[in-house]
Design a protein around this motif. Sequence first.
Motif, PDB file in Angstrom:
ATOM      1  N   GLU A 142      53.106  33.355  37.165  1.00 54.75           N
ATOM      2  CA  GLU A 142      52.036  34.205  36.552  1.00 54.75           C
ATOM      3  C   GLU A 142      51.117  34.521  37.352  1.00 54.75           C
ATOM      4  O   GLU A 142      50.329  35.837  36.997  1.00 54.75           O
ATOM      5  N   GLY A 143      50.867  33.740  38.387  1.00 50.28           N
ATOM      6  CA  GLY A 143      49.675  34.251  39.338  1.00 50.28           C
ATOM      7  C   GLY A 143      49.945  35.305  40.209  1.00 50.28           C
ATOM      8  O   GLY A 143      49.268  36.360  40.424  1.00 50.28           O
ATOM      9  N   ILE A 144      51.256  35.383  40.662  1.00 49.62           N
ATOM     10  CA  ILE A 144      51.840  36.558  41.163  1.00 49.62           C
ATOM     11  C   ILE A 144      51.761  37.829  40.628  1.00 49.62           C
ATOM     12  O   ILE A 144      51.468  38.910  41.030  1.00 49.62           O
ATOM     13  N   GLY A 145      52.036  37.605  39.197  1.00 52.21           N
ATOM     14  CA  GLY A 145      52.340  38.758  38.515  1.00 52.21           C
ATOM     15  C   GLY A 145      51.075  39.645  38.036  1.00 52.21           C
ATOM     16  O   GLY A 145      50.695  40.554  38.032  1.00 52.21           O
ATOM     17  N   ALA A 146      50.100  38.358  37.883  1.00 54.34           N
ATOM     18  CA  ALA A 146      48.663  38.762  37.469  1.00 54.34           C
ATOM     19  C   ALA A 146      48.027  39.642  38.574  1.00 54.34           C
ATOM     20  O   ALA A 146      47.042  40.465  38.330  1.00 54.34           O
ATOM     21  N   GLY A 147      48.341  39.152  39.898  1.00 52.73           N
ATOM     22  CA  GLY A 147      47.885  39.548  41.196  1.00 52.73           C
ATOM     23  C   GLY A 147      48.361  41.009  41.593  1.00 52.73           C
ATOM     24  O   GLY A 147      47.735  41.719  41.865  1.00 52.73           O
ATOM     25  N   ARG A 148      49.374  41.166  41.027  1.00 52.50           N
ATOM     26  CA  ARG A 148      50.175  42.523  41.425  1.00 52.50           C
ATOM     27  C   ARG A 148      49.974  43.634  40.486  1.00 52.50           C
ATOM     28  O   ARG A 148      49.901  44.819  40.790  1.00 52.50           O
ATOM     29  N   THR A 149      49.577  43.355  39.189  1.00 49.60           N
ATOM     30  CA  THR A 149      49.647  44.229  38.087  1.00 49.60           C
ATOM     31  C   THR A 149      48.361  45.530  38.398  1.00 49.60           C
ATOM     32  O   THR A 149      48.623  46.564  38.230  1.00 49.60           O
ATOM     33  N   PRO A 150      47.139  44.878  38.757  1.00 52.62           N
ATOM     34  CA  PRO A 150      45.980  45.981  38.910  1.00 52.62           C
ATOM     35  C   PRO A 150      46.449  47.036  39.947  1.00 52.62           C
ATOM     36  O   PRO A 150      45.854  48.348  40.074  1.00 52.62           O
TER      37      PRO A 150
END
Length: 72
Positions: free
Chosen positions: A58-66
């Motif tokens: 989830e942290g990886i996904g949240a960091g890549r989205t923006p």
Amino acid sequence: QTLVTDEKVKQGHTHVVCCCRKKCLLFNDVVLIVATLHTGFSRRAKSFEMILIGRFLEGIGAGRTPHYSMLM
């Protein structure tokens, strides 16, 4: 002097950005779905490690989205 006109560069860049942006967002959604499944099934499996894996993804996904949403 450039050999390629500015219009061709702009049109090509827009196509690449749109194509890349869509695929990157879809891949990021897959990562977030896998993370959610790990977190959700951790209680049924009685595994604390699955929560850690889910939170990490989830942290990886949240960091890549923006970064992908700003490509436009």
